[in-house]
Design a protein around this motif. Structure first.
Motif, short mmCIF file in Angstrom:
data_model
loop_
_atom_site.label_atom_id
_atom_site.label_comp_id
_atom_site.label_asym_id
_atom_site.label_seq_id
_atom_site.Cartn_x
_atom_site.Cartn_y
_atom_site.Cartn_z
N SER A 149 0.64 -1.10 -0.22
CA SER A 149 0.01 -0.08 -0.07
C SER A 149 0.86 1.21 -0.07
CB SER A 149 -1.01 -0.06 1.27
OG SER A 149 -1.67 0.98 1.26
N GLY A 201 2.41 1.57 -3.31
CA GLY A 201 1.58 1.97 -4.36
C GLY A 201 1.24 3.53 -4.36
N THR A 242 4.75 5.14 -5.65
CA THR A 242 4.79 5.11 -6.94
C THR A 242 3.70 5.96 -7.80
OG1 THR A 242 3.48 3.10 -7.04
CG2 THR A 242 5.96 2.81 -7.31
N SER A 256 8.70 0.88 -5.10
CA SER A 256 8.13 0.39 -6.49
C SER A 256 8.33 -1.24 -6.44
CB SER A 256 8.82 1.03 -7.86
OG SER A 256 10.30 0.52 -7.79
N LEU A 257 9.23 -1.49 -5.79
CA LEU A 257 9.79 -3.00 -5.83
C LEU A 257 8.74 -3.67 -4.97
CD1 LEU A 257 13.64 -3.34 -5.73
CD2 LEU A 257 12.16 -3.73 -7.72
N HIS A 316 5.96 -2.63 -4.04
CA HIS A 316 4.72 -2.69 -4.39
C HIS A 316 4.36 -3.71 -5.48
CE1 HIS A 316 0.61 -1.05 -5.66
NE2 HIS A 316 1.17 -0.96 -6.81
N GLY A 317 5.10 -3.55 -6.72
CA GLY A 317 5.14 -4.71 -7.86
C GLY A 317 5.35 -6.01 -7.55
N MET A 318 6.43 -6.31 -6.62
CA MET A 318 6.54 -7.61 -6.43
C MET A 318 5.64 -8.37 -5.60
SD MET A 318 9.42 -8.60 -7.98
CE MET A 318 9.14 -7.85 -9.38
N ARG A 357 2.39 -7.43 -5.70
CA ARG A 357 1.33 -7.72 -6.83
C ARG A 357 1.79 -8.83 -7.80
NH1 ARG A 357 -3.17 -7.30 -6.14
NH2 ARG A 357 -3.55 -5.07 -5.94
N LEU A 358 3.07 -8.95 -8.19
CA LEU A 358 3.35 -10.03 -8.92
C LEU A 358 2.86 -11.40 -8.26
CD1 LEU A 358 4.40 -10.92 -11.68
CD2 LEU A 358 6.82 -10.97 -10.65
#
Lengths: 129, 149
Positions: free
Chosen positions: B39, B42, B45, B95-96, B98-100, B102-103
């Motif tokens: 969160s 997010g 980013t 960003s890492l 958040h994105g990881m 999510r992935l």
């Protein structure tokens, strides 16, 4: 032994409704932001390696295939950002007043804040226009 | 009435199996942490990444800026500012994570539930190592020199 059969979403469920499609686009945007995070990390590494290494990586970033990929990432990151700003007032309504603030107002406030933050980044990190 | 024998009851087994599994589950420690970082990442980013991509990757190739605006010399001048370094550290780490996260959840939704321990190790491993590397490149290099980075 009784077997359980939990309900599964049918494949392609997110193609049927534009809202679901936007939801998936935001999810992809989240993952792609990590991809650009790795680009930033590598850029810092090249910076520490020196001027030639830095220029070499900058050159790679401007080749057409990488540039097209960057445009795609940028588009998804924009979707991610804008839908996120729409979400904030919905997922947790701002309840400072008697009636919660309508999400559109929270969204508008987020957009203004986004513009201010972006301008600050432009001046502090990139040295202005 | 629910008399009858206790030995046989369709559905009971499944209920009991669920209860046993619940007891085996450890208290969720990781999930609240990673959802919190997701969160926060997010938030970071959404506010910081679009402007960064635009000026670092797009403004020069599309002719809006001369190339020297993001060349080594200009970057070095800006990077001397601790606030600029903090910006890169926060943005890369955010960003890492958040994105990881999510992935990992996209892959779990796609049916890789059994691979979750591996996904946890790979996704958060990359996020943690990437953030540590970012910490080194932004502030750490002034205190220690790591030849492999």
């Amino acid at each position: 032994m009784a077997r359980m059969h939990p309900w599964k979403r049918p494949a392609g469920w997110w193609l049927r409704n534009p809202r679901y499609l936007l939801f998936q686009a935001r999810e992809v945007g989240g993952v792609l932001s990590a991809l650009y995070g790795l680009v930033l990390l590598y850029e810092l590494r090249q910076y520490h390696r020196g001027e030639d290494a830095f220029a070499w990586f900058q050159g790679i970033l401007t080749t057409p295939p990488v540039l097209i990929l960057t445009l795609v990432v940028f588009a998804f990151v924009l979707v991610h950002a804008v839908t996120w700003f729409m979400l904030i007032g919905k997922a947790q309504p701002v309840a400072l007043t008697k009636k919660p603030i309508p999400w559109e107002r929270a969204f508008a406030g987020n957009l203004v804040l986004w513009a201010v933050v972006s301008a600050a980044v432009l001046y502090i990190v990139f040295g202005g226009l | 009435m629910a008399g009858g024998s206790a030995e046989w009851g369709p559905g009971r087994e499944a209920v009991r199996a669920g209860a046993e599994r619940l007891q085996e589950e450890r208290e969720a420690v990781l999930e609240p942490i990673v959802w919190g970082l997701f969160s926060l990442g997010g938030f970071i980013t959404a506010f910081l990444l679009p402007v960064t991509i635009f000026f670092l990757s797009l403004a020069v190739p599309f002719g809006l800026w001369p190339a020297d605006r993001i060349a080594y010399g200009a970057f070095a001048a800006r990077f001397a500012d601790p606030l600029v370094r903090l910006f890169f550290l926060v943005l890369i780490g955010g960003s890492l994570f958040h994105g990881m996260h999510r992935l990992r959840h996209i892959l779990l939704d796609a049916g890789l539930k059994r691979a979750d321990p591996l996904l946890i190790a790979l996704c958060y491993g990359l996020a943690v190592l990437g953030s540590l590397a970012a910490l080194y490149y932004t502030f750490g290099f002034e205190f220690v020199r790591l030849p492999f980075l």
